[in-house]
Design a protein around this motif. Structure first.
Motif, PDB file in Angstrom:
ATOM      1  N   ASP A 291       0.745  -1.150   0.078  1.00 14.26           N
ATOM      2  CA  ASP A 291      -0.043  -0.066  -0.150  1.00 14.26           C
ATOM      3  C   ASP A 291       0.870   1.306   0.018  1.00 14.26           C
ATOM      4  OD1 ASP A 291      -2.142  -1.635   0.244  1.00 14.26           O
ATOM      5  OD2 ASP A 291      -2.404  -1.549   2.424  1.00 14.26           O
ATOM      6  N   ALA A 292       0.698   2.106  -0.723  1.00 13.89           N
ATOM      7  CA  ALA A 292       1.565   3.291  -0.785  1.00 13.89           C
ATOM      8  C   ALA A 292       0.663   4.443  -1.477  1.00 13.89           C
ATOM      9  CB  ALA A 292       2.597   3.141  -1.876  1.00 13.89           C
ATOM     10  N   LYS A 293       1.226   5.756  -1.278  1.00 15.48           N
ATOM     11  CA  LYS A 293       1.166   7.029  -1.871  1.00 15.48           C
ATOM     12  C   LYS A 293       2.133   7.886  -1.972  1.00 15.48           C
ATOM     13  CE  LYS A 293      -2.168   9.896  -2.583  1.00 15.48           C
ATOM     14  NZ  LYS A 293      -3.284  10.097  -3.468  1.00 15.48           N
ATOM     15  N   ILE A 294       2.180   8.208  -3.160  1.00 15.90           N
ATOM     16  CA  ILE A 294       3.442   8.858  -3.613  1.00 15.90           C
ATOM     17  C   ILE A 294       3.303  10.054  -4.480  1.00 15.90           C
ATOM     18  CG2 ILE A 294       5.682   8.636  -4.887  1.00 15.90           C
ATOM     19  CD1 ILE A 294       5.315   5.597  -4.863  1.00 15.90           C
ATOM     20  N   ASP A 295       3.695  11.179  -3.755  1.00 16.93           N
ATOM     21  CA  ASP A 295       3.613  12.517  -4.573  1.00 16.93           C
ATOM     22  C   ASP A 295       5.279  12.952  -4.645  1.00 16.93           C
ATOM     23  OD1 ASP A 295       0.825  13.412  -4.336  1.00 16.93           O
ATOM     24  OD2 ASP A 295       1.310  12.916  -2.225  1.00 16.93           O
ATOM     25  N   LEU A 296       5.494  13.443  -5.824  1.00 17.03           N
ATOM     26  CA  LEU A 296       6.877  13.420  -6.378  1.00 17.03           C
ATOM     27  C   LEU A 296       6.625  14.589  -7.446  1.00 17.03           C
ATOM     28  CD1 LEU A 296       9.709  12.787  -6.506  1.00 17.03           C
ATOM     29  CD2 LEU A 296       9.105  11.001  -8.223  1.00 17.03           C
ATOM     30  N   GLY A 297       7.729  15.519  -7.226  1.00 15.86           N
ATOM     31  CA  GLY A 297       8.183  16.653  -8.293  1.00 15.86           C
ATOM     32  C   GLY A 297       9.748  16.692  -8.290  1.00 15.86           C
ATOM     33  N   ALA A 298      10.227  17.054  -9.367  1.00 10.00           N
ATOM     34  CA  ALA A 298      11.658  17.207  -9.538  1.00 10.00           C
ATOM     35  C   ALA A 298      11.864  17.686 -10.732  1.00 10.00           C
ATOM     36  CB  ALA A 298      12.527  15.960  -9.467  1.00 10.00           C
ATOM     37  N   THR A 299      13.048  18.392 -11.081  1.00 11.24           N
ATOM     38  CA  THR A 299      13.636  19.141 -12.234  1.00 11.24           C
ATOM     39  C   THR A 299      14.799  17.780 -12.570  1.00 11.24           C
ATOM     40  OG1 THR A 299      13.413  21.320 -11.585  1.00 11.24           O
ATOM     41  CG2 THR A 299      14.889  20.944 -13.425  1.00 11.24           C
ATOM     42  N   LEU A 300      14.424  17.580 -13.959  1.00 10.93           N
ATOM     43  CA  LEU A 300      15.349  16.506 -14.498  1.00 10.93           C
ATOM     44  C   LEU A 300      16.544  17.295 -15.154  1.00 10.93           C
ATOM     45  CD1 LEU A 300      12.896  14.081 -15.972  1.00 10.93           C
ATOM     46  CD2 LEU A 300      14.046  13.847 -13.758  1.00 10.93           C
ATOM     47  N   VAL A 301      17.716  16.835 -14.978  1.00 11.58           N
ATOM     48  CA  VAL A 301      18.982  17.323 -15.556  1.00 11.58           C
ATOM     49  C   VAL A 301      19.645  16.591 -16.321  1.00 11.58           C
ATOM     50  CG1 VAL A 301      21.259  18.340 -14.770  1.00 11.58           C
ATOM     51  CG2 VAL A 301      19.302  18.532 -13.439  1.00 11.58           C
ATOM     52  N   ALA A 302      19.735  14.981 -15.972  1.00 14.89           N
ATOM     53  CA  ALA A 302      20.714  14.176 -16.838  1.00 14.89           C
ATOM     54  C   ALA A 302      19.889  12.794 -16.804  1.00 14.89           C
ATOM     55  CB  ALA A 302      21.933  13.796 -16.484  1.00 14.89           C
ATOM     56  N   ALA A 303      19.999  12.027 -18.140  1.00 16.65           N
ATOM     57  CA  ALA A 303      19.176  10.958 -18.114  1.00 16.65           C
ATOM     58  C   ALA A 303      20.533   9.664 -18.073  1.00 16.65           C
ATOM     59  CB  ALA A 303      18.309  10.782 -19.176  1.00 16.65           C
ATOM     60  N   ARG A 321      10.834  18.444 -16.544  1.00 18.26           N
ATOM     61  CA  ARG A 321      10.271  18.252 -15.153  1.00 18.26           C
ATOM     62  C   ARG A 321       9.293  16.942 -15.293  1.00 18.26           C
ATOM     63  NH1 ARG A 321      10.865  20.686 -10.331  1.00 18.26           N
ATOM     64  NH2 ARG A 321       8.724  20.399  -9.054  1.00 18.26           N
ATOM     65  N   ILE A 322       9.481  16.421 -13.960  1.00 17.22           N
ATOM     66  CA  ILE A 322       8.493  15.319 -13.789  1.00 17.22           C
ATOM     67  C   ILE A 322       7.892  15.628 -12.382  1.00 17.22           C
ATOM     68  CG2 ILE A 322      10.295  14.090 -12.228  1.00 17.22           C
ATOM     69  CD1 ILE A 322       9.297  11.467 -13.338  1.00 17.22           C
ATOM     70  N   ALA A 323       6.429  14.984 -12.562  1.00 16.56           N
ATOM     71  CA  ALA A 323       5.661  15.347 -11.628  1.00 16.56           C
ATOM     72  C   ALA A 323       4.625  13.961 -11.572  1.00 16.56           C
ATOM     73  CB  ALA A 323       4.602  16.585 -11.561  1.00 16.56           C
ATOM     74  N   MET A 324       4.338  13.391  -9.999  1.00 19.67           N
ATOM     75  CA  MET A 324       3.490  12.267 -10.096  1.00 19.67           C
ATOM     76  C   MET A 324       2.934  12.299  -8.888  1.00 19.67           C
ATOM     77  SD  MET A 324       6.043   9.013  -9.267  1.00 19.67           S
ATOM     78  CE  MET A 324       7.271   9.192 -10.662  1.00 19.67           C
ATOM     79  N   THR A 325       1.452  11.594  -8.967  1.00 19.32           N
ATOM     80  CA  THR A 325       1.004  11.350  -7.761  1.00 19.32           C
ATOM     81  C   THR A 325       0.164  10.087  -7.910  1.00 19.32           C
ATOM     82  OG1 THR A 325       0.051  13.761  -7.424  1.00 19.32           O
ATOM     83  CG2 THR A 325      -1.310  12.056  -6.483  1.00 19.32           C
ATOM     84  N   ILE A 326       0.655   9.055  -7.164  1.00 13.22           N
ATOM     85  CA  ILE A 326       0.348   7.700  -7.317  1.00 13.22           C
ATOM     86  C   ILE A 326      -0.029   7.225  -6.166  1.00 13.22           C
ATOM     87  CG2 ILE A 326       1.336   5.501  -7.947  1.00 13.22           C
ATOM     88  CD1 ILE A 326       3.298   6.648  -9.678  1.00 13.22           C
ATOM     89  N   GLY A 327      -1.327   6.438  -5.980  1.00 20.00           N
ATOM     90  CA  GLY A 327      -1.686   5.566  -4.832  1.00 20.00           C
ATOM     91  C   GLY A 327      -1.735   3.946  -5.156  1.00 20.00           C
TER      92      GLY A 327
END
Length: 674
Positions: A291-303, A321-327
């Motif tokens: 069971d999880a709840k994830i809120d994430l935001g970040a600026t991507l610089v390198a892959a 830019r990456i953003a996610m809200t996952i349940g």
């Protein structure tokens, strides 16, 4: 009257005895200020207090002395480590004054099983130790508070023969007390008996919280400000119960080796894994319990894709830019979960180098289904070797896909659509993989297509392409044309090739030129019965087509300046009227092979084929007119006319050129004249 004081009783007894003996009576002594032979009441109460104090403070003093002595001598960590073979604790210093409350500095914890290794560093912490739990073979910490916690994690590997895996493992954290490379033990580990498992100590943490400064998960390392709070109990080889653990990351960077992969990281993660059986743990089982709840935001610089693939992928100057809200509930994505990605990128898969921007959005509309849409407003692709590249410009590219996702460990592709608004190239050098490096190219290319993709990754749709100003210079021949194509296509499963069917081809202007011969032009229309290719970047190409032309003089270009009787007859018989032809072409490894089944122009019927190699053009044709068969041969661009040749001669020539197998026999029977 009862006398309670023994001194008064004694004095009374002596006075009576004296009177009985006739002695002078001795008056009784007053009790006040008299000498006592025993303790006074105050002394008795003091003594009782001291006894009570000794009863109360004795265990405390013993606890403080013994537990601090256990910390100072290492006895405490020895007992913990002895009872938990997969758990190792080391303490720089520890002390306690309040029962159960322990102050610890420089504490490290190492956890290991057959698949993974975990490392904790707690520079400074305060924890309540449940001493009584030791009698139940449990290390139980409560209300732990720590600062600047470091957490490192890495999985064990079978070996590092794979250079990509070796490169990744080199970036894993180096955990003190473990080998530099976390290798799995060879062969199966002997199973423990129930008695052995029962002797293992359990580890339980309740109401634990702390600040986090270093989170290192294999090759990815976060450094910044973090906070963690949670509780868990681990019964080795039996059960794991992770309860409501919360992790927050703020104002940090994620690095891969020496390179920054992301910055401005802001994350909130809540996890729970209730009552997981770890006796035979597998990844799908873990995911389906999560069971999880994830809120994430970040600026991507390198892959860091180079760690996983031979192909290069990097982010542009603008990053992303990456953003996610996952349940997650028991491994199933909750409705409303979403992911968005917006970045500039550069990728290479020889002979293609791609630059552009992409916007990806994924959303869970209903449980078990995920809709993914990717948009590329514009992108540029360079196709070809380093000596000469062709730039493609793609615009308004959009792909939509639906995934079936009953659990995060079992995704499957259901289908989708793809649309390319325009695909333009300023020249035709991208044909190098098909025609070989020795062919000069000019002209512009434009295409667009759309289609649907099913669950086996077979795509079907329509395509439209136009090539204007085409100028292909072969050794011994030159073709100029304008070509339009429109038709339907079908790809192979997994998109590893495809074919185009019923494609209408229009060439309003096409001309063929051979040295020492004038140019002849014609308009050509036809239908490609089938065009097929292998590979996303075609490794081979084949086509079968029927063609109708407006001016048959283009067919006589090879003999246009020849003054022989046969050439003059050919020009006369072919004339300048319309013509039709059917045949096939195959391109692979820079070699072009073409077969003409029948080409009819005027009273002339032509069959044969050609092979275009980097060394030159070779061909053989049989021309029939007025009941006579004439052979036409081309060797390295040089033309020769051979009168009175039979179909068997053509078969032999085609076999020599590799256009007809020995088993096929004579397949070039010429149809009667009409």
């Amino acid at each position: 009257m009862a006398v309670s004081d023994p001194l008064v009783v004694k004095e009374s007894f002596l006075s009576a005895e004296a009177r009985a003996d006739g002695a002078k009576a001795i008056p009784a002594r007053a009790t006040t200020g008299a000498r006592h032979d025993g303790p006074t009441p105050r002394q008795r109460w003091r003594k009782r207090g001291l006894v009570a104090l000794a009863v109360v403070l004795g265990p405390y003093v013993a606890y403080v002395v013994l537990l601090n002595l256990a910390f100072a001598t290492g006895l405490f960590t020895w007992l913990v480590n002895k009872g938990t073979p997969d758990f190792r604790m080391e303490i720089g210093s520890a002390w306690t004054l309040v029962p159960g409350r322990v102050h610890v500095k420089d504490c490290t914890l190492r956890v290991e099983d057959s698949n993974l290794q975990v490392f904790f560093v707690l520079p400074e912490s305060v924890v309540d130790v449940d001493v009584l739990a030791f009698f139940d073979r449990t290390v139980h910490f409560e209300r732990a508070k720590a600062r600047d916690v470091r957490f490192w994690f890495r999985q064990k590997v079978e070996g590092t023969a794979d250079p990509k895996l070796a490169e990744r493992v080199a970036l894993y954290p180096r955990i003190p007390g473990f080998e530099a490379i976390p290798l799995k033990a060879p062969g199966p580990k002997p199973p423990k008996t129930p008695e052995d498992i029962a002797k293992l100590w359990s580890i339980q943490l309740d109401d634990t919280e702390g600040t986090l400064s270093d989170l290192w998960l294999e090759e990815y390392r976060f450094k910044g400000s973090g906070y963690i709070r949670g509780a868990f109990r681990l019964d080795p080889l039996r059960k794991l119960d992770l309860r409501a653990t919360r992790l927050e990351l703020r104002d940090g960077v994620v690095t891969v080796g020496e390179h920054v992969a992301a910055k401005d990281v802001l994350a909130s993660i809540r996890l729970a894994i209730p009552n997981l059986d770890v006796s035979a743990l597998e990844a799908p089982t873990l995911l389906r319990t999560l069971d999880a709840k994830i809120d994430l935001g970040a600026t991507l610089v390198a892959a860091p894709i180079r760690l996983y693939s031979d192909e290069a992928l990097s982010l542009g100057d603008q990053g992303g830019r990456i953003a996610m809200t996952i349940g997650l509930q028991k491994g199933v994505l909750e409705s409303g979960s979403r992911l968005s990605l917006d970045l500039d990128f550069s990728a290479r898969k020889a002979p293609v180098t791609l630059h552009g921007g992409v916007i990806v959005e994924a959303k869970v509309g209903e449980v078990g289904r995920v809709d993914v849409i990717a948009r590329i407003p514009s992108a540029t692709a360079l196709v070809g070797d380093d000596a000469g590249k062709t730039a493609f410009a793609a615009r308004n590219v959009e792909a939509f896909a639906t995934l079936a996702l009953p659990s995060v460990d079992s995704p499957s592709f259901e289908g989708g659509t793809v649309t390319v608004g325009s695909l333009d190239a300023p020249d035709l050098r991208f044909l190098t993989p098909l025609l070989g490096p020795g062919v000069a190219r000019a002209g512009r290319f434009h295409a667009s297509f759309n289609g649907k993709v099913d669950s086996s990754f077979v795509a079907r749709g329509s395509v439209m392409a136009t090539a204007t100003g085409v100028d292909l210079a072969f050794e011994g021949a030159r073709v100029k044309a304008t070509v339009k194509v429109a038709g339907a296509y079908t790809s192979a499963p997994k998109l590893e090739g495809g074919r185009i069917t019923d494609a209408k081809i229009e060439a309003p202007t096409v001309s063929l030129e051979i040295p020492r011969a004038p140019e002849r032009a014609a308009s050509i229309t036809g239908v490609a019965q089938e065009v097929s290719w292998v590979g996303l970047v075609p490794k081979s190409f084949s086509a079968r087509a029927l063609v109708n032309g407006s001016d048959s003089r283009i067919l006589t270009v090879p003999v246009m300046r020849d003054e022989g009787v046969e050439a003059m007859a050919a020009r006369s018989l072919v004339g300048s009227g319309p013509f039709r032809a059917g045949g096939s072409i195959h391109v692979a490894g820079g070699v072009v092979r073409a077969r003409i089944g029948q080409a009819v122009a005027g009273k002339v019927l032509v069959t044969g084929g050609l092979v275009q190699k980097p060394t030159g053009l070779d061909a053989a044709f049989l021309v029939r007119a007025l009941g006579l068969n004439v052979g036409l041969g081309i060797t390295k661009g040089e033309v020769s006319v051979k009168p009175l040749k039979s179909p068997e001669w053509l078969d032999g020539e085609l076999k020599r050129l590799g256009l007809l197998s020995a088993a096929e026999g004579s397949s070039q029977k010429v149809a009667p004249e009409k």
